[in-house]
Design a protein around this motif. Sequence first.
Motif, PDB file in Angstrom:
ATOM      1  N   ILE A 309     -51.626 -40.141  26.518  1.00  0.00           N
ATOM      2  CA  ILE A 309     -52.679 -39.334  27.127  1.00  0.00           C
ATOM      3  C   ILE A 309     -52.742 -37.891  26.638  1.00  0.00           C
ATOM      4  CG2 ILE A 309     -52.719 -40.714  29.237  1.00  0.00           C
ATOM      5  CD1 ILE A 309     -51.156 -38.473  30.645  1.00  0.00           C
ATOM      6  N   ALA A 310     -51.730 -37.440  25.917  1.00  0.00           N
ATOM      7  CA  ALA A 310     -51.746 -36.037  25.473  1.00  0.00           C
ATOM      8  C   ALA A 310     -52.515 -35.916  24.169  1.00  0.00           C
ATOM      9  CB  ALA A 310     -50.320 -35.514  25.334  1.00  0.00           C
ATOM     10  N   LYS A 311     -53.822 -36.252  24.227  1.00  0.00           N
ATOM     11  CA  LYS A 311     -54.608 -36.387  23.004  1.00  0.00           C
ATOM     12  C   LYS A 311     -54.690 -35.099  22.196  1.00  0.00           C
ATOM     13  CE  LYS A 311     -57.250 -40.279  24.724  1.00  0.00           C
ATOM     14  NZ  LYS A 311     -58.527 -40.974  24.802  1.00  0.00           N
ATOM     15  N   SER A 312     -54.659 -33.963  22.862  1.00  0.00           N
ATOM     16  CA  SER A 312     -54.788 -32.712  22.104  1.00  0.00           C
ATOM     17  C   SER A 312     -53.551 -32.451  21.243  1.00  0.00           C
ATOM     18  CB  SER A 312     -55.061 -31.532  23.031  1.00  0.00           C
ATOM     19  OG  SER A 312     -53.985 -31.306  23.902  1.00  0.00           O
ATOM     20  N   LEU A 313     -52.458 -33.162  21.524  1.00  0.00           N
ATOM     21  CA  LEU A 313     -51.252 -33.006  20.700  1.00  0.00           C
ATOM     22  C   LEU A 313     -51.056 -34.177  19.737  1.00  0.00           C
ATOM     23  CD1 LEU A 313     -48.713 -31.734  23.405  1.00  0.00           C
ATOM     24  CD2 LEU A 313     -50.200 -30.390  21.912  1.00  0.00           C
ATOM     25  N   ASN A 314     -52.035 -35.083  19.697  1.00  0.00           N
ATOM     26  CA  ASN A 314     -51.858 -36.313  18.925  1.00  0.00           C
ATOM     27  C   ASN A 314     -52.151 -36.136  17.435  1.00  0.00           C
ATOM     28  OD1 ASN A 314     -50.827 -37.741  21.010  1.00  0.00           O
ATOM     29  ND2 ASN A 314     -52.644 -38.999  21.405  1.00  0.00           N
ATOM     30  N   ILE A 315     -51.272 -35.401  16.767  1.00  0.00           N
ATOM     31  CA  ILE A 315     -51.319 -35.285  15.310  1.00  0.00           C
ATOM     32  C   ILE A 315     -50.089 -36.009  14.775  1.00  0.00           C
ATOM     33  CG2 ILE A 315     -51.294 -33.713  13.352  1.00  0.00           C
ATOM     34  CD1 ILE A 315     -52.825 -31.707  14.963  1.00  0.00           C
ATOM     35  N   GLY A 316     -50.314 -37.143  14.151  1.00  0.00           N
ATOM     36  CA  GLY A 316     -49.211 -38.009  13.726  1.00  0.00           C
ATOM     37  C   GLY A 316     -48.528 -37.549  12.455  1.00  0.00           C
ATOM     38  N   ASP A 317     -49.262 -36.718  11.680  1.00  0.00           N
ATOM     39  CA  ASP A 317     -48.736 -36.227  10.407  1.00  0.00           C
ATOM     40  C   ASP A 317     -48.813 -34.700  10.442  1.00  0.00           C
ATOM     41  OD1 ASP A 317     -47.889 -35.959   7.830  1.00  0.00           O
ATOM     42  OD2 ASP A 317     -49.672 -36.838   6.895  1.00  0.00           O
ATOM     43  N   PRO A 318     -47.859 -34.066  11.092  1.00  0.00           N
ATOM     44  CA  PRO A 318     -47.966 -32.635  11.431  1.00  0.00           C
ATOM     45  C   PRO A 318     -47.659 -31.707  10.262  1.00  0.00           C
ATOM     46  CG  PRO A 318     -45.917 -33.544  12.293  1.00  0.00           C
ATOM     47  CD  PRO A 318     -46.648 -34.684  11.656  1.00  0.00           C
ATOM     48  N   ALA A 319     -48.687 -30.975   9.831  1.00  0.00           N
ATOM     49  CA  ALA A 319     -48.595 -30.163   8.615  1.00  0.00           C
ATOM     50  C   ALA A 319     -47.498 -29.107   8.681  1.00  0.00           C
ATOM     51  CB  ALA A 319     -49.946 -29.495   8.342  1.00  0.00           C
ATOM     52  N   ALA A 320     -47.312 -28.504   9.853  1.00  0.00           N
ATOM     53  CA  ALA A 320     -46.332 -27.417   9.955  1.00  0.00           C
ATOM     54  C   ALA A 320     -45.004 -27.892  10.537  1.00  0.00           C
ATOM     55  CB  ALA A 320     -46.901 -26.268  10.789  1.00  0.00           C
ATOM     56  N   GLY A 321     -44.828 -29.195  10.621  1.00  0.00           N
ATOM     57  CA  GLY A 321     -43.597 -29.746  11.191  1.00  0.00           C
ATOM     58  C   GLY A 321     -42.317 -29.176  10.585  1.00  0.00           C
ATOM     59  N   PRO A 322     -42.213 -29.136   9.242  1.00  0.00           N
ATOM     60  CA  PRO A 322     -40.970 -28.619   8.645  1.00  0.00           C
ATOM     61  C   PRO A 322     -40.676 -27.167   9.038  1.00  0.00           C
ATOM     62  CG  PRO A 322     -42.289 -29.803   7.012  1.00  0.00           C
ATOM     63  CD  PRO A 322     -43.133 -29.679   8.247  1.00  0.00           C
ATOM     64  N   TYR A 323     -41.744 -26.383   9.189  1.00  0.00           N
ATOM     65  CA  TYR A 323     -41.548 -24.979   9.548  1.00  0.00           C
ATOM     66  C   TYR A 323     -41.172 -24.836  11.025  1.00  0.00           C
ATOM     67  CZ  TYR A 323     -43.882 -25.008   5.115  1.00  0.00           C
ATOM     68  OH  TYR A 323     -44.189 -25.295   3.809  1.00  0.00           O
ATOM     69  N   ALA A 324     -41.685 -25.742  11.857  1.00  0.00           N
ATOM     70  CA  ALA A 324     -41.282 -25.754  13.264  1.00  0.00           C
ATOM     71  C   ALA A 324     -39.807 -26.127  13.390  1.00  0.00           C
ATOM     72  CB  ALA A 324     -42.155 -26.734  14.062  1.00  0.00           C
ATOM     73  N   LEU A 325     -39.371 -27.119  12.614  1.00  0.00           N
ATOM     74  CA  LEU A 325     -37.943 -27.483  12.601  1.00  0.00           C
ATOM     75  C   LEU A 325     -37.087 -26.289  12.195  1.00  0.00           C
ATOM     76  CD1 LEU A 325     -38.058 -30.986  10.839  1.00  0.00           C
ATOM     77  CD2 LEU A 325     -37.382 -30.541  13.218  1.00  0.00           C
ATOM     78  N   GLU A 326     -37.535 -25.578  11.171  1.00  0.00           N
ATOM     79  CA  GLU A 326     -36.772 -24.425  10.686  1.00  0.00           C
ATOM     80  C   GLU A 326     -36.640 -23.358  11.769  1.00  0.00           C
ATOM     81  OE1 GLU A 326     -35.868 -20.625   9.428  1.00  0.00           O
ATOM     82  OE2 GLU A 326     -37.972 -21.080   9.919  1.00  0.00           O
ATOM     83  N   ALA A 327     -37.749 -23.065  12.462  1.00  0.00           N
ATOM     84  CA  ALA A 327     -37.721 -22.003  13.483  1.00  0.00           C
ATOM     85  C   ALA A 327     -36.807 -22.389  14.654  1.00  0.00           C
ATOM     86  CB  ALA A 327     -39.142 -21.732  13.995  1.00  0.00           C
TER      87      ALA A 327
END
Lengths: 423, 423
Positions: A309-327
């Motif tokens: 149900i959290a459709k606004s967060l439903n990005i399956g291939d997250p472009a900034a994922g690696p940078y979020a992991l780093e932070a």
Amino acid sequence: MSVIAASSGIAANPARALVCRNCGAEYPLIAQNACYECFAPVEVGYDQAALRAVTRADIEAGPHNIWRYAPLLPAGQDPASRVTVNPGMTPLIKADALAAELGLKTLWVKDDSANPTHSFKDRVVSVALTAAKGLGFSRFACASTGNLANSVAAHGARAGVPSIVFIPYDLEQNKVVTSAVYQGQVVAIEGSYDDVNRLCQELTETDEFEETAFVNVNVRPYYAEGSKTLGYEVAEQLGWRLPQQVVIPMASGELLTKIDKAFTELVEIGLVDDTPWRVFGAQSAGCNPIATALHAGTDQITPVKPTGIAKSLNIGDPAAGPYALEAVRRTGGWMDYVTDDEIRDGIQLLARTTGVFAETAGGVTVAVLKKLVEAGKLDRDAETVVYNTGEGLKTIDAVSAQVGPTHTVRPSLKAAREAGLLG
Amino acid sequence: MSVIAASSGIAANPARALVCRNCGAEYPLIAQNACYECFAPVEVGYDQAALRAVTRADIEAGPHNIWRYAPLLPAGQDPASRVTVNPGMTPLIKADALAAELGLKTLWVKDDSANPTHSFKDRVVSVALTAAKGLGFSRFACASTGNLANSVAAHGARAGVPSIVFIPYDLEQNKVVTSAVYQGQVVAIEGSYDDVNRLCQELTETDEFEETAFVNVNVRPYYAEGSKTLGYEVAEQLGWRLPQQVVIPMASGELLTKIDKAFTELVEIGLVDDTPWRVFGAQSAGCNPIATALHAGTDQITPVKPTGIAKSLNIGDPAAGPYALEAVRRTGGWMDYVTDDEIRDGIQLLARTTGVFAETAGGVTVAVLKKLVEAGKLDRDAETVVYNTGEGLKTIDAVSAQVGPTHTVRPSLKAAREAGLLG
């Protein structure tokens, strides 16, 4: 920068170049979102001397919206140049009752549902479209999970510029209507958000879309910078200091990285003391590729097909994922994810204890906050800020089966008494 | 008043007495809404010397919400006393495209959907509940057409005080959920708003409700004063001057009278120049008792049984109707009403030209604005302010059959081309 160009009355722009987030290659400030050398995303780099010249007083003398931070943004220094609904300076609410229930000492809710189209997207859209207008684009567009489309369509209507927004066909109806009511073009794509995003990237390369600015595609570096204002505001609203812990929802992961970037900048340019902060990320169980990578101890993010149900967060291939992991790793934070039932509970917990009605993304973030406290990942004694990025009215179906009238009675004292309303 | 009591650090309250709007009888500042002599409504009277001591600088030094006007209100001078979600200072938007379409020279939209629960009711509830807390009440309540219930329930949750809200059983679902999500008591009454209101008046006289403040019944005089802030803000946002024409929706008629009262006060106490203003009232064809009385040239308001989609304005027996008539006649204004189809068109007209998505009440007001221009009742050359008092997401069904995706396509360039998106 805070220096006003004497001849024009227009403050200079502190942005210096687009800089590759991977190899550091630099490019002029044009419409470009990837490095020609290594294909990694580019972001806006600043003239550090210009940033360091900005004072708290400069900012406090500005308007009561994001444009008070124009000296730290890549567009909008000249008020006449702005394409905007004037978002920002949303409430930072002391959430004592919620803190008590969770066992936290000090908790704040940053409530971005108070923006004009009721999500944090107004911030990024205002910066992106102001940059886009400056770059000569004549039509506004986006690939959206809903809130972004609402904001682009409203900005287009306000500015009198045509808009075309692309959304997955199965979005919440309230978000569809709230895009379409402004009477730009609304294109429903028979696929997931990731399909929508891919199509929009292809469209930017066609001749027919040459003059169209996709806020989160071809002018994405400017767009992303708008999220920094969610970091600046919290620091200013706390009296120019950083919180110790922040809990942030993740879709592409970009919002999290930009709040972290804002805190870093504020320290570097001397607007706040250099106190440590820890960044925590929230996803849903139906779309948790970034949190899963963190839990697995890897840098590799495996795309997922989103559900839930959290459709606004439903990005399956997250472009900034690696940078979020780093932070998150750099600051000693953590990430977690929650089920749809936990999301519904999170919405109701926030509403009952603070009077803030959040959309599903806010339910995700509050539920992850709770989970992180219970797991001992969050320090109960450290001052914490949780970000609500959207409005409950947009995802009303998430809770409409759970809440409703507590009594239904005929209009008479007798009926009220029989219903137990008189004790 | 602007004088700070030296001993307590708490600013004094400029309210002096409750005064009968009919016979002028005076009462202490307690929970009372009608005159014991003549049964007419009472309202708050002020110490004029205290009001005259207030300066623009006092107000401008206040917070960016309604409490900047605390020196002109009957409650909330001490920040610690406030029961509030901090509404107010909502945008005043220059509506050039809408003005051009209507043939007006200068038009502004005062957008009160930007309040925390997305209607102007947050203003009146904050003032009422702050007064109620000071008077010792321990539970919050209201009779509501929807927005008021949303606001009272949210205020109760924020303050940690139990709430019980009464609504007609056939309200828009979004407004029901947005009341119930805060998890106070929500009582659906099988009748009209006027039935709900009557029942609530009866309940206030029971022992069981002795400690319950009904914001628009037993503490109504304080509640009504909160609407003055919609007049103060427009004047301040225009640079401390009055607009020449204002168009205001009418349910009970109270909002219109209080905006007029605010303008009168600002002139009397010297905060603005004494320039003329004209007040215009807007109703729907489904509930038009005040406008009908004006058109008939009578002071007698004949109650109606409301119908139509503008549910938040559906008060068939409007308590402040006579005072609204007086204000409109005194200032040389007018009233009119519009059909459901005109309301839908009004919502879309406002959205398309300004980027503001209004609820049905806003559609009523914009449609009446249009009608008044076309009828020559509004001076096209006079500066005009139209009030949008609520949020389109709350009455989404009003337009969901009219607007939607303009295209539905598969996620490929080929499909986009076939759908005509590439020219």
